[in-house]
Design a protein around this motif. Structure first.
Motif, mmCIF file in Angstrom:
data_model
loop_
_atom_site.group_PDB
_atom_site.id
_atom_site.type_symbol
_atom_site.label_atom_id
_atom_site.label_comp_id
_atom_site.label_asym_id
_atom_site.label_seq_id
_atom_site.Cartn_x
_atom_site.Cartn_y
_atom_site.Cartn_z
ATOM 1 N N ARG A 48 0.832 -1.204 0.000
ATOM 2 C CA ARG A 48 0.000 0.000 0.000
ATOM 3 C C ARG A 48 0.873 1.263 0.000
ATOM 4 O O ARG A 48 0.655 2.181 -0.786
ATOM 5 C CB ARG A 48 -0.916 -0.004 1.219
ATOM 6 N N ARG A 49 1.859 1.277 0.879
ATOM 7 C CA ARG A 49 2.756 2.448 0.941
ATOM 8 C C ARG A 49 3.523 2.621 -0.365
ATOM 9 O O ARG A 49 3.718 3.743 -0.851
ATOM 10 C CB ARG A 49 3.726 2.305 2.119
ATOM 11 N N HIS A 50 3.949 1.500 -0.931
ATOM 12 C CA HIS A 50 4.711 1.541 -2.182
ATOM 13 C C HIS A 50 3.877 2.108 -3.323
ATOM 14 O O HIS A 50 4.342 2.960 -4.091
ATOM 15 C CB HIS A 50 5.178 0.116 -2.520
ATOM 16 N N LEU A 51 2.623 1.681 -3.427
ATOM 17 C CA LEU A 51 1.742 2.202 -4.479
ATOM 18 C C LEU A 51 1.421 3.672 -4.261
ATOM 19 O O LEU A 51 1.339 4.445 -5.221
ATOM 20 C CB LEU A 51 0.450 1.377 -4.542
ATOM 21 N N ASP A 52 1.245 4.062 -3.010
ATOM 22 C CA ASP A 52 0.955 5.466 -2.715
ATOM 23 C C ASP A 52 2.111 6.384 -3.114
ATOM 24 O O ASP A 52 1.894 7.530 -3.518
ATOM 25 C CB ASP A 52 0.657 5.644 -1.221
ATOM 26 N N SER A 53 3.330 5.857 -3.042
ATOM 27 C CA SER A 53 4.491 6.680 -3.393
ATOM 28 C C SER A 53 4.906 6.518 -4.854
ATOM 29 O O SER A 53 5.856 7.172 -5.307
ATOM 30 C CB SER A 53 5.675 6.327 -2.486
ATOM 31 N N ASN A 54 4.209 5.667 -5.584
ATOM 32 C CA ASN A 54 4.498 5.452 -7.008
ATOM 33 C C ASN A 54 3.204 5.518 -7.823
ATOM 34 O O ASN A 54 2.747 4.503 -8.376
ATOM 35 C CB ASN A 54 5.196 4.094 -7.219
ATOM 36 N N PRO A 55 2.588 6.692 -7.931
ATOM 37 C CA PRO A 55 1.295 6.817 -8.621
ATOM 38 C C PRO A 55 1.347 6.455 -10.103
ATOM 39 O O PRO A 55 0.307 6.157 -10.696
ATOM 40 C CB PRO A 55 0.928 8.288 -8.428
ATOM 41 N N ALA A 56 2.525 6.455 -10.705
ATOM 42 C CA ALA A 56 2.628 6.123 -12.126
ATOM 43 C C ALA A 56 2.202 4.678 -12.392
ATOM 44 O O ALA A 56 1.755 4.354 -13.504
ATOM 45 C CB ALA A 56 4.056 6.343 -12.617
ATOM 46 N N VAL A 57 2.316 3.810 -11.389
ATOM 47 C CA VAL A 57 1.928 2.407 -11.567
ATOM 48 C C VAL A 57 0.427 2.313 -11.824
ATOM 49 O O VAL A 57 -0.032 1.652 -12.762
ATOM 50 C CB VAL A 57 2.313 1.572 -10.324
ATOM 51 N N VAL A 58 -0.363 2.991 -10.990
ATOM 52 C CA VAL A 58 -1.818 2.974 -11.155
ATOM 53 C C VAL A 58 -2.224 3.736 -12.416
ATOM 54 O O VAL A 58 -3.168 3.341 -13.114
ATOM 55 C CB VAL A 58 -2.514 3.552 -9.910
ATOM 56 N N ALA A 59 -1.510 4.824 -12.729
ATOM 57 C CA ALA A 59 -1.822 5.588 -13.946
ATOM 58 C C ALA A 59 -1.665 4.711 -15.189
ATOM 59 O O ALA A 59 -2.464 4.781 -16.132
ATOM 60 C CB ALA A 59 -0.920 6.807 -14.038
ATOM 61 N N HIS A 60 -0.648 3.872 -15.192
ATOM 62 C CA HIS A 60 -0.431 2.938 -16.310
ATOM 63 C C HIS A 60 -1.595 1.950 -16.395
ATOM 64 O O HIS A 60 -2.107 1.663 -17.480
ATOM 65 C CB HIS A 60 0.896 2.214 -16.109
ATOM 66 N N LEU A 61 -2.030 1.448 -15.241
ATOM 67 C CA LEU A 61 -3.156 0.515 -15.226
ATOM 68 C C LEU A 61 -4.419 1.186 -15.770
ATOM 69 O O LEU A 61 -5.155 0.589 -16.561
ATOM 70 C CB LEU A 61 -3.395 0.021 -13.801
ATOM 71 N N GLN A 62 -4.663 2.414 -15.370
ATOM 72 C CA GLN A 62 -5.834 3.141 -15.865
ATOM 73 C C GLN A 62 -5.795 3.286 -17.387
ATOM 74 O O GLN A 62 -6.819 3.139 -18.059
ATOM 75 C CB GLN A 62 -5.900 4.523 -15.214
ATOM 76 N N THR A 63 -4.617 3.538 -17.924
ATOM 77 C CA THR A 63 -4.475 3.723 -19.373
ATOM 78 C C THR A 63 -4.822 2.460 -20.144
ATOM 79 O O THR A 63 -5.587 2.486 -21.107
ATOM 80 C CB THR A 63 -3.038 4.158 -19.711
ATOM 81 N N ILE A 64 -4.265 1.314 -19.717
ATOM 82 C CA ILE A 64 -4.493 0.103 -20.496
ATOM 83 C C ILE A 64 -5.908 -0.445 -20.288
ATOM 84 O O ILE A 64 -6.499 -1.001 -21.211
ATOM 85 C CB ILE A 64 -3.436 -0.981 -20.211
ATOM 86 N N VAL A 65 -6.459 -0.279 -19.085
ATOM 87 C CA VAL A 65 -7.830 -0.741 -18.854
ATOM 88 C C VAL A 65 -8.805 0.073 -19.691
ATOM 89 O O VAL A 65 -9.702 -0.477 -20.339
ATOM 90 C CB VAL A 65 -8.191 -0.660 -17.356
ATOM 91 N N ARG A 66 -8.625 1.399 -19.703
ATOM 92 C CA ARG A 66 -9.539 2.229 -20.490
ATOM 93 C C ARG A 66 -9.415 1.896 -21.983
ATOM 94 O O ARG A 66 -10.429 1.786 -22.690
ATOM 95 C CB ARG A 66 -9.260 3.708 -20.259
ATOM 96 N N ALA A 67 -8.194 1.726 -22.459
ATOM 97 C CA ALA A 67 -8.003 1.411 -23.881
ATOM 98 C C ALA A 67 -8.705 0.113 -24.247
ATOM 99 O O ALA A 67 -9.429 0.032 -25.244
ATOM 100 C CB ALA A 67 -6.520 1.327 -24.205
ATOM 101 N N TYR A 68 -8.534 -0.915 -23.425
ATOM 102 C CA TYR A 68 -9.055 -2.241 -23.758
ATOM 103 C C TYR A 68 -10.565 -2.332 -23.542
ATOM 104 O O TYR A 68 -11.290 -2.870 -24.375
ATOM 105 C CB TYR A 68 -8.349 -3.279 -22.896
ATOM 106 N N VAL A 69 -11.037 -1.789 -22.416
ATOM 107 C CA VAL A 69 -12.459 -1.934 -22.092
ATOM 108 C C VAL A 69 -13.327 -0.986 -22.917
ATOM 109 O O VAL A 69 -14.401 -1.363 -23.373
ATOM 110 C CB VAL A 69 -12.687 -1.715 -20.581
ATOM 111 N N VAL A 70 -12.854 0.234 -23.142
ATOM 112 C CA VAL A 70 -13.659 1.208 -23.888
ATOM 113 C C VAL A 70 -13.481 1.032 -25.399
ATOM 114 O O VAL A 70 -14.443 1.110 -26.166
ATOM 115 C CB VAL A 70 -13.303 2.650 -23.479
#
Length: 268
Positions: A48-70
């Motif tokens: 949890r702490r690691h993800l909170d300090s590395n927001p680019a990881v979640v941003a990457h996930l948002q990008t590929i999920v939106r591309a594939y699902v939408v």
């Protein structure tokens, strides 16, 4: 008529899984180094702490999920290939992706092996669901056998299965949230059982298949099997923590009128 089998996959699955393998690897905080070996922490609070300090990881996930699902597979094709990561994360990502690929194919071979048998006789599951969870157990074992000849790695084999199920689960949750604004469970009419049920049956089915088939190898000991099952639980924590951060973005997109590509909803 020839008695053969034809296995087909969605064209976007492999690219999505390749990106997701990197995301999962980058979600693991480094825990230390012993000589040339790096260790990762699977502690939930550390992740949890690691993800909170590395927001680019979640941003990457948002990008590929939106591309594939939408946009569906064509939109995902336009996304650049998964980037190479700094070590030791790149090696971890390659291992996760390879493990997933082995499991996907081994699961299909598992269907051939279990076409007339069940790993849970007397099960009250629907027949098709029972076939799926039985094929999962064989899939994990066969992917373990396929790894590097005589080298067996039960942990890597189970993680390979879980990477596939993480793909499945994140996409399923994302489609539901974009379509309805709410995360809902899978419908019982669907041919595949819910991800949580597949994970529930996995430990016992893996224990059973290790006593039935080894591909010429010495089967993993009961201690190795139990250790592999325990170690693989770290991926469950990563999945939930990533979803906690992905879901609000999808709810916002739903509110703005963004919906899944019809290919997702028409298949349900």
């Amino acid at each position: 008529e020839s008695g053969g089998y034809l296995v087909t996959f969605d064209s976007g699955l492999f690219k999505f899984a390749d990106h997701l393998s990197g995301i999962l690897a980058l979600s693991l905080p480094l825990d230390g180094q012993k000589k040339s070996w790096f260790t990762f922490s699977t502690d939930r609070d550390a992740i949890r702490r690691h993800l909170d300090s590395n927001p680019a990881v979640v941003a990457h996930l948002q990008t590929i999920v939106r591309a594939y699902v939408v946009g569906g597979a064509p939109a995902l094709t336009a996304v650049p290939d998964a980037p190479r990561l700094r070590e030791p994360f790149d090696q971890m990502a390659r291992n996760l992706y390879r493990g997933m690929l082995l499991f996907v194919l081994a699961h299909e071979y598992g269907h051939i092996l279990t076409i007339d048998q069940s790993l849970s006789p007397g099960s009250k599951l629907p027949v098709q669901w029972d076939r799926e969870v039985s094929a999962d157990g064989w899939g994990v074992l066969l992917s373990m056998v396929a790894q590097d000849g005589a080298t067996r790695n039960a942990t890597a084999a189970i993680w390979g299965m879980k990477v596939f199920l993480v793909c499945y689960e994140l996409l399923e949750r994302s489609v539901s949230t974009l379509a309805t604004g709410t995360e809902i469970s899978r419908r019982h009419a669907q041919s595949h059982p819910p991800t949580e049920l597949r994970l529930q049956y996995l430990p016992n089915h893996f224990r059973v298949v290790t006593t039935r088939f080894t591909g010429g190898l010495v089967p993993p000991s009961p201690e190795e099997v139990e250790s592999a099952i325990r170690e693989s639980k770290g991926l469950d924590a990563i999945t939930e923590l990533l979803w906690e951060r992905l879901k609000p973005n999808l709810v916002t997109l739903h509110t703005l009128g963004v919906r899944p590509d019809p290919v997702w909803t028409s298949a349900q």
